[in-house]
Design a protein around this motif. Structure first.
Motif, PDB file in Angstrom:
ATOM      1  N   MET A  83       0.860  -1.313  -0.068  1.00  0.00           N
ATOM      2  CA  MET A  83       0.013  -0.071  -0.016  1.00  0.00           C
ATOM      3  C   MET A  83       0.763   1.221  -0.105  1.00  0.00           C
ATOM      4  O   MET A  83       0.557   1.990  -0.680  1.00  0.00           O
ATOM      5  CB  MET A  83      -1.035   0.053   1.192  1.00  0.00           C
ATOM      6  CG  MET A  83      -1.966   1.256   1.253  1.00  0.00           C
ATOM      7  SD  MET A  83      -1.324   2.628   2.207  1.00  0.00           S
ATOM      8  CE  MET A  83      -0.830   1.884   4.071  1.00  0.00           C
ATOM      9  N   LEU A  84       1.801   1.350   0.816  1.00  0.00           N
ATOM     10  CA  LEU A  84       2.862   2.343   1.045  1.00  0.00           C
ATOM     11  C   LEU A  84       3.484   2.861  -0.404  1.00  0.00           C
ATOM     12  O   LEU A  84       3.968   3.980  -0.513  1.00  0.00           O
ATOM     13  CB  LEU A  84       3.844   2.062   2.101  1.00  0.00           C
ATOM     14  CG  LEU A  84       3.065   2.494   3.282  1.00  0.00           C
ATOM     15  CD1 LEU A  84       4.191   1.875   4.592  1.00  0.00           C
ATOM     16  CD2 LEU A  84       2.753   4.024   3.832  1.00  0.00           C
ATOM     17  N   LEU A  85       4.058   1.712  -1.065  1.00  0.00           N
ATOM     18  CA  LEU A  85       4.616   1.785  -2.273  1.00  0.00           C
ATOM     19  C   LEU A  85       3.775   2.214  -3.532  1.00  0.00           C
ATOM     20  O   LEU A  85       4.467   2.692  -4.593  1.00  0.00           O
ATOM     21  CB  LEU A  85       5.501   0.433  -2.574  1.00  0.00           C
ATOM     22  CG  LEU A  85       6.476  -0.022  -1.573  1.00  0.00           C
ATOM     23  CD1 LEU A  85       7.161  -1.332  -2.106  1.00  0.00           C
ATOM     24  CD2 LEU A  85       7.714   1.128  -1.445  1.00  0.00           C
ATOM     25  N   LYS A  86       2.638   2.489  -3.362  1.00  0.00           N
ATOM     26  CA  LYS A  86       1.531   2.994  -4.504  1.00  0.00           C
ATOM     27  C   LYS A  86       1.741   4.399  -4.557  1.00  0.00           C
ATOM     28  O   LYS A  86       2.008   5.036  -3.394  1.00  0.00           O
ATOM     29  CB  LYS A  86       0.111   2.539  -4.221  1.00  0.00           C
ATOM     30  CG  LYS A  86      -0.103   1.075  -4.119  1.00  0.00           C
ATOM     31  CD  LYS A  86      -1.542   0.741  -4.104  1.00  0.00           C
ATOM     32  CE  LYS A  86      -1.877  -0.510  -4.146  1.00  0.00           C
ATOM     33  NZ  LYS A  86      -3.178  -0.913  -3.978  1.00  0.00           N
ATOM     34  N   PRO A  87       2.043   4.890  -5.886  1.00  0.00           N
ATOM     35  CA  PRO A  87       2.221   6.108  -5.965  1.00  0.00           C
ATOM     36  C   PRO A  87       1.176   7.306  -5.322  1.00  0.00           C
ATOM     37  O   PRO A  87       1.624   8.456  -4.788  1.00  0.00           O
ATOM     38  CB  PRO A  87       1.953   6.410  -7.567  1.00  0.00           C
ATOM     39  CG  PRO A  87       2.465   5.179  -8.092  1.00  0.00           C
ATOM     40  CD  PRO A  87       2.025   4.107  -7.044  1.00  0.00           C
ATOM     41  N   GLU A  88      -0.031   6.679  -5.127  1.00  0.00           N
ATOM     42  CA  GLU A  88      -0.922   7.659  -4.518  1.00  0.00           C
ATOM     43  C   GLU A  88      -0.590   7.797  -3.123  1.00  0.00           C
ATOM     44  O   GLU A  88      -1.295   8.589  -2.158  1.00  0.00           O
ATOM     45  CB  GLU A  88      -2.401   7.123  -4.780  1.00  0.00           C
ATOM     46  CG  GLU A  88      -2.769   5.736  -4.214  1.00  0.00           C
ATOM     47  CD  GLU A  88      -2.619   4.453  -5.242  1.00  0.00           C
ATOM     48  OE1 GLU A  88      -3.053   3.611  -5.126  1.00  0.00           O
ATOM     49  OE2 GLU A  88      -1.683   4.936  -6.261  1.00  0.00           O
ATOM     50  N   ASN A  89       0.252   7.089  -2.325  1.00  0.00           N
ATOM     51  CA  ASN A  89       0.363   6.880  -1.062  1.00  0.00           C
ATOM     52  C   ASN A  89       1.851   7.533  -0.776  1.00  0.00           C
ATOM     53  O   ASN A  89       2.531   7.204   0.496  1.00  0.00           O
ATOM     54  CB  ASN A  89       0.160   5.757  -0.538  1.00  0.00           C
ATOM     55  CG  ASN A  89      -1.111   5.053  -0.460  1.00  0.00           C
ATOM     56  OD1 ASN A  89      -1.887   5.921  -0.321  1.00  0.00           O
ATOM     57  ND2 ASN A  89      -1.381   3.925  -0.830  1.00  0.00           N
ATOM     58  N   LYS A  90       2.708   8.261  -1.775  1.00  0.00           N
ATOM     59  CA  LYS A  90       3.775   8.635  -1.502  1.00  0.00           C
ATOM     60  C   LYS A  90       4.025   9.431  -0.442  1.00  0.00           C
ATOM     61  O   LYS A  90       5.111   9.407   0.162  1.00  0.00           O
ATOM     62  CB  LYS A  90       4.168   9.336  -2.932  1.00  0.00           C
ATOM     63  CG  LYS A  90       5.642   9.825  -2.970  1.00  0.00           C
ATOM     64  CD  LYS A  90       6.034  10.553  -4.363  1.00  0.00           C
ATOM     65  CE  LYS A  90       7.404  11.193  -4.273  1.00  0.00           C
ATOM     66  NZ  LYS A  90       7.956  11.618  -5.735  1.00  0.00           N
ATOM     67  N   ASP A  91       3.208  10.372  -0.224  1.00  0.00           N
ATOM     68  CA  ASP A  91       3.081  11.144   1.124  1.00  0.00           C
ATOM     69  C   ASP A  91       3.335  10.592   2.633  1.00  0.00           C
ATOM     70  O   ASP A  91       4.135  10.809   3.103  1.00  0.00           O
ATOM     71  CB  ASP A  91       2.040  12.341   1.258  1.00  0.00           C
ATOM     72  CG  ASP A  91       2.208  13.292   0.019  1.00  0.00           C
ATOM     73  OD1 ASP A  91       3.229  13.488  -0.475  1.00  0.00           O
ATOM     74  OD2 ASP A  91       0.982  14.063  -0.120  1.00  0.00           O
ATOM     75  N   LYS A  92       2.760   9.434   2.605  1.00  0.00           N
ATOM     76  CA  LYS A  92       2.651   8.454   3.733  1.00  0.00           C
ATOM     77  C   LYS A  92       4.040   8.028   4.055  1.00  0.00           C
ATOM     78  O   LYS A  92       4.696   7.792   4.861  1.00  0.00           O
ATOM     79  CB  LYS A  92       1.500   7.547   3.772  1.00  0.00           C
ATOM     80  CG  LYS A  92       0.392   8.319   4.043  1.00  0.00           C
ATOM     81  CD  LYS A  92      -0.796   6.894   4.202  1.00  0.00           C
ATOM     82  CE  LYS A  92      -1.994   7.632   4.385  1.00  0.00           C
ATOM     83  NZ  LYS A  92      -3.184   6.509   4.140  1.00  0.00           N
ATOM     84  N   LEU A  93       4.455   7.389   2.509  1.00  0.00           N
ATOM     85  CA  LEU A  93       5.684   6.584   2.334  1.00  0.00           C
ATOM     86  C   LEU A  93       6.986   7.615   3.042  1.00  0.00           C
ATOM     87  O   LEU A  93       7.862   7.291   3.756  1.00  0.00           O
ATOM     88  CB  LEU A  93       6.011   6.156   1.148  1.00  0.00           C
ATOM     89  CG  LEU A  93       7.394   5.376   1.087  1.00  0.00           C
ATOM     90  CD1 LEU A  93       7.516   4.034   1.783  1.00  0.00           C
ATOM     91  CD2 LEU A  93       7.448   4.831  -0.684  1.00  0.00           C
TER      92      LEU A  93
END
Length: 165
Positions: A83-93
């Motif tokens: 989930m974290l590696l998905k582009p839409e979750n870049k801010d969380k990562l």
């Protein structure tokens, strides 16, 4: 008997030389190059790439990185890493990764029990030292003071999360 002592002495000298060469090579590499060359930091390297932090961590620094092992990432709840590696979750990562970075070069000898250190992410990690074991916000330091040309890496056994996550 004398031959065994000579052999042990030569073997010890050889391994000491290898360690010296390895340490010297590590010190000539920046933090990203060091991580890329490590067998147990492949997931961290993939996350740093996905978060767009390669150039930053190759910069002048100095930086102190608390680097979770591949096993540490594997211990996250199922699906979390994907989930974290998905582009839409870049801010969380990026928030999680930068929570593992402190500005400056902080060696293990600079740490003290109860100490707080402000991360690049903006929140503090806490240091606990007990019986010779150092923990950073609950993650055990399993290899300390791995020097890089732009800072230092401490390898930890757990992914640490900012308090607001």
């Amino acid at each position: 008997m004398k031959t065994q002592k000579i052999f042990r002495s030569l073997a010890a000298s050889f391994f000491a030389l290898l360690l010296t060469v390895s340490v010297a090579q590590a010190q000539s590499k920046n933090i990203v190059e060091l991580a890329v060359g490590a067998d147990n930091l492949k997931t961290l390297v993939a996350a740093v790439k996905a978060g767009g932090l390669v150039e930053t961590l190759q910069g002048d620094g100095p930086f102190t990185v608390f680097a979770p092992t591949d096993e540490a990432f594997a211990a996250l709840p199922a699906g979390t890493l994907e989930m974290l590696l998905k582009p839409e979750n870049k801010d969380k990562l990026v928030a999680i990764l930068t929570y593992h970075v402190v500005g400056g070069k902080v060696m293990s000898t600079d740490l003290s029990n109860g100490q707080k250190a402000k991360t690049v992410q903006g929140q503090n990690v806490s240091v606990s030292i007990s019986g010779g074991t150092v923990k950073i916000s609950g993650a055990k330091v399993i290899a300390a003071d791995v020097k890089a040309s732009n800072g230092v890496v401490h390898i930890i056994d757990k992914v640490i999360l900012p308090p607001n996550m």
